[in-house]
Each structure stands twice: as structure tokens, then as C-alpha cells.
Design an enzyme around this catalytic site. Sequence first.
Site, mmCIF file in Angstrom:
data_model
loop_
_atom_site.group_PDB
_atom_site.id
_atom_site.type_symbol
_atom_site.label_atom_id
_atom_site.label_comp_id
_atom_site.label_asym_id
_atom_site.label_seq_id
_atom_site.Cartn_x
_atom_site.Cartn_y
_atom_site.Cartn_z
ATOM 1 N N ARG A 102 0.876 -1.180 0.000
ATOM 2 C CA ARG A 102 0.000 0.000 0.000
ATOM 3 C C ARG A 102 0.905 1.219 0.000
ATOM 4 O O ARG A 102 1.702 1.407 0.938
ATOM 5 C CB ARG A 102 -0.915 -0.001 1.219
ATOM 6 C CG ARG A 102 -1.563 1.353 1.471
ATOM 7 C CD ARG A 102 -2.661 1.319 2.476
ATOM 8 N NE ARG A 102 -3.844 0.652 1.937
ATOM 9 C CZ ARG A 102 -5.065 0.736 2.471
ATOM 10 N NH1 ARG A 102 -5.264 1.458 3.558
ATOM 11 N NH2 ARG A 102 -6.079 0.111 1.932
ATOM 12 N N HIS A 129 -7.423 0.862 -6.371
ATOM 13 C CA HIS A 129 -7.601 -0.011 -5.207
ATOM 14 C C HIS A 129 -8.257 -1.312 -5.698
ATOM 15 O O HIS A 129 -9.431 -1.580 -5.423
ATOM 16 C CB HIS A 129 -8.465 0.703 -4.166
ATOM 17 C CG HIS A 129 -8.393 0.121 -2.786
ATOM 18 N ND1 HIS A 129 -7.627 -1.000 -2.475
ATOM 19 C CD2 HIS A 129 -9.001 0.500 -1.618
ATOM 20 C CE1 HIS A 129 -7.773 -1.266 -1.185
ATOM 21 N NE2 HIS A 129 -8.592 -0.387 -0.650
ATOM 22 N N GLN A 132 -10.074 -3.832 -3.240
ATOM 23 C CA GLN A 132 -11.365 -3.340 -2.757
ATOM 24 C C GLN A 132 -12.445 -3.600 -3.799
ATOM 25 O O GLN A 132 -13.539 -4.087 -3.476
ATOM 26 C CB GLN A 132 -11.273 -1.836 -2.455
ATOM 27 C CG GLN A 132 -12.574 -1.221 -1.992
ATOM 28 C CD GLN A 132 -13.003 -1.724 -0.622
ATOM 29 O OE1 GLN A 132 -12.238 -1.645 0.323
ATOM 30 N NE2 GLN A 132 -14.218 -2.230 -0.504
ATOM 31 N N ASP A 220 -17.237 7.345 -1.497
ATOM 32 C CA ASP A 220 -15.961 7.272 -0.772
ATOM 33 C C ASP A 220 -15.676 8.665 -0.213
ATOM 34 O O ASP A 220 -16.318 9.651 -0.610
ATOM 35 C CB ASP A 220 -14.848 6.812 -1.743
ATOM 36 C CG ASP A 220 -13.482 6.644 -1.069
ATOM 37 O OD1 ASP A 220 -13.442 6.497 0.171
ATOM 38 O OD2 ASP A 220 -12.458 6.678 -1.783
ATOM 39 N N CYS A 260 -16.342 1.828 0.644
ATOM 40 C CA CYS A 260 -15.128 1.053 0.918
ATOM 41 C C CYS A 260 -14.681 1.195 2.370
ATOM 42 O O CYS A 260 -13.968 0.329 2.874
ATOM 43 C CB CYS A 260 -14.017 1.479 -0.035
ATOM 44 S SG CYS A 260 -13.655 3.242 0.037
ATOM 45 N N ARG A 288 -13.601 -8.450 1.713
ATOM 46 C CA ARG A 288 -12.176 -8.180 1.467
ATOM 47 C C ARG A 288 -11.368 -9.439 1.772
ATOM 48 O O ARG A 288 -10.443 -9.812 1.055
ATOM 49 C CB ARG A 288 -11.673 -7.030 2.361
ATOM 50 C CG ARG A 288 -12.286 -5.665 2.077
ATOM 51 C CD ARG A 288 -11.843 -5.105 0.749
ATOM 52 N NE ARG A 288 -10.401 -5.013 0.616
ATOM 53 C CZ ARG A 288 -9.632 -4.039 1.095
ATOM 54 N NH1 ARG A 288 -10.180 -3.018 1.707
ATOM 55 N NH2 ARG A 288 -8.314 -4.046 0.938
#
Length: 301
Positions: A102, A129, A132, A220, A260, A288
Site C-alpha cells: 500500500r 484499489h 477493494q 468514498d 469502501c 475483502r
Amino acid sequence: MKHLLKLLDLSKEEIIEILNLADQLKYENKNGIEHKVLAGKTLGMIFQKSSTRTRVSFETGMYQLGGQALFLSNRDLQIGRGEPVQDTARVLSRYLDGIMIRTFEQKEVEDLAEYGSIPVINGLTDFCHPCQVLADLMTIREHKGRLDGLKLCYIGDGNNMANSLIVGGLKVGMTVAIACPDDYAPDSKVLEFAKEYGDKYIQTPDILAAAKDADVIYTDVWTSMGEEAETEKRKIAFAGYQVNDEVMAAAKPDAMVQHCLPAHREEEITAKVFEEHADEIFDEAENRLHAQKAVMVKVMK
Ligand code: CP
Ligand code: NVA
């Protein structure tokens, strides 16, 4: 599939294969059926940004697959003191069986894959991402029974989430509508990709037009990790880009909501809509785990 760097690299068939395997692993997990197919393997997890879900789901997932995961924070790694990613990649390839990273720049993830000799999984960059969105697609398919032909509406910043939802959604046959301010549009590479899909991609500053008859409403945060200095400016730019009752009334009556997480209530989503759709949102968070286990099996087995 050697790596998971971005959804642009995957075919529709590869995405569906991951989702099918994720469903199977979830079923086995719920029914106490062990699947230690990565026994003896080690995943290194490099975090240059904070995380709750990604860290815990990868670490637990690796344990459930019979392997182990190492949490490597940039506060401790030499990478945080400037050791080049090219060298880090070659060193870690001598010890580990896979790396999850990440970080900020997508190029760092691509470099890690290029210079290393082990699978690399993108656990979020400023560009995308993918883990996700694989979990999101899994959740949507679980709730709606299909993906093809659904309309997904995303309201907010044209950020890493928007970029990955556009690519993932269009690839699996959805119509994707993005409502964002003109100055916060998705990445130009993603818009170039979306052009191939004609009117299956919609972009508008009008949140109700984007939400019209949608099967899935997604949002988001207005300010992503690394952009904290812009928080106040963004609060002004995104005022009105909120998932609320009006947006839900424009969508289909049985529309589901995805986020998310982490969520900022009364900014990008009202507390009311969030709580009314909490089951869907926390199924998404749970998935996830299952989706990433599928990714690890695909690239590391
Ligand atoms: N959604 C997500 O990636 O959460 P974390 O930042 O907690 O990992
Ligand atoms: N866009 C958000 C997503 C967090 C999972 C961020 O990058 O901070």
C-alpha cells in the site's frame, strides 16, 4: 495471473475466476472446511499508509491459507529512509513468496513487480484499489445475483476508488455512472479506457442524474490519505456530493449501498443511509477477506 497491480491488467474472465474462487473460499470458511493451500509461504505486507481492513484481512487470510504474513511499516523499513524500491524488490524476493504493498505512487508498485521475482499485490495506491473493487463486485453479485447489466453509480471524488470501479464495473458488463465535480474527474488513462465502452460510461456533475435507476450507489471520502492538507478546500468542492435520501429515491427501490470505508458521516453519506444499508456495507468489508484470499491463491499457489 502473475501479479495484481491494477484491474486494467485483468481480463473479464480473470476477474470472474477470482470472484468464483472467492465465493468458494467463503463457503468453505463458513462451513469449517480448511484450505491451507499456501502452507509454508510468507507474504510481506508493506504499508506506507494507514489501514484497518487491508492489513487485518490479508494477515488473517494468509493464516487461514496456511501461510504467514509479515507487517512491514515504512517507519521500520529502509525504504522509509530512501532505499530504492528496485533494491528492496530484489532483496525481499530472496526471502518471501509474495508482497502486498500500500503506497502513494502506482509506479512504485509496478517497479516492485518489475525488479522483484515474486508476485506483487496492490493494496491501494493513489491511482487504484483493485482488492477493494474485487470485494465490491463479489458483494454486489452476492446481493443481486448478477453483475452484467446492472447500473453502478459512484458519487464523489474521481479518486483511486472511482478509477477502479470504472474499470472493474465496465469489464464485468455494468453501466458505470460517475457524479463528480469537473475539477475532480477520474484519471485520464481510465477515461481513455472507458471511451471504448460508449454510453455504458456516464460522467456528470449531477448526482441525481447519475443515481437515476441505479442498482448500486457507491461513495468514498472526499479527502483521501495523503491529501489531508486539502481537507477544507475539498469540503467546499464536494458539498452536495452526498449519498442521502434524495439520491436513494432516484435510484431503483431495491438499490444497495456500498462504501469502501472508513466513512465520514454527514459528509459523503448521511448517517441515516449508512445505517439503513449497514449490512451491505459490512458484507463488503467482510468480503475483502475472501476476495483477497482468492487473489493470493491465484498469484502465489
Ligand atoms: N477500504 C480499505 O482499504 O480500508 P483500510 O484503509 O482500513 O485498509
Ligand atoms: N480513497 C480512499 C480509500 C480508502 C480505502 C483513500 O485513498 O484514502
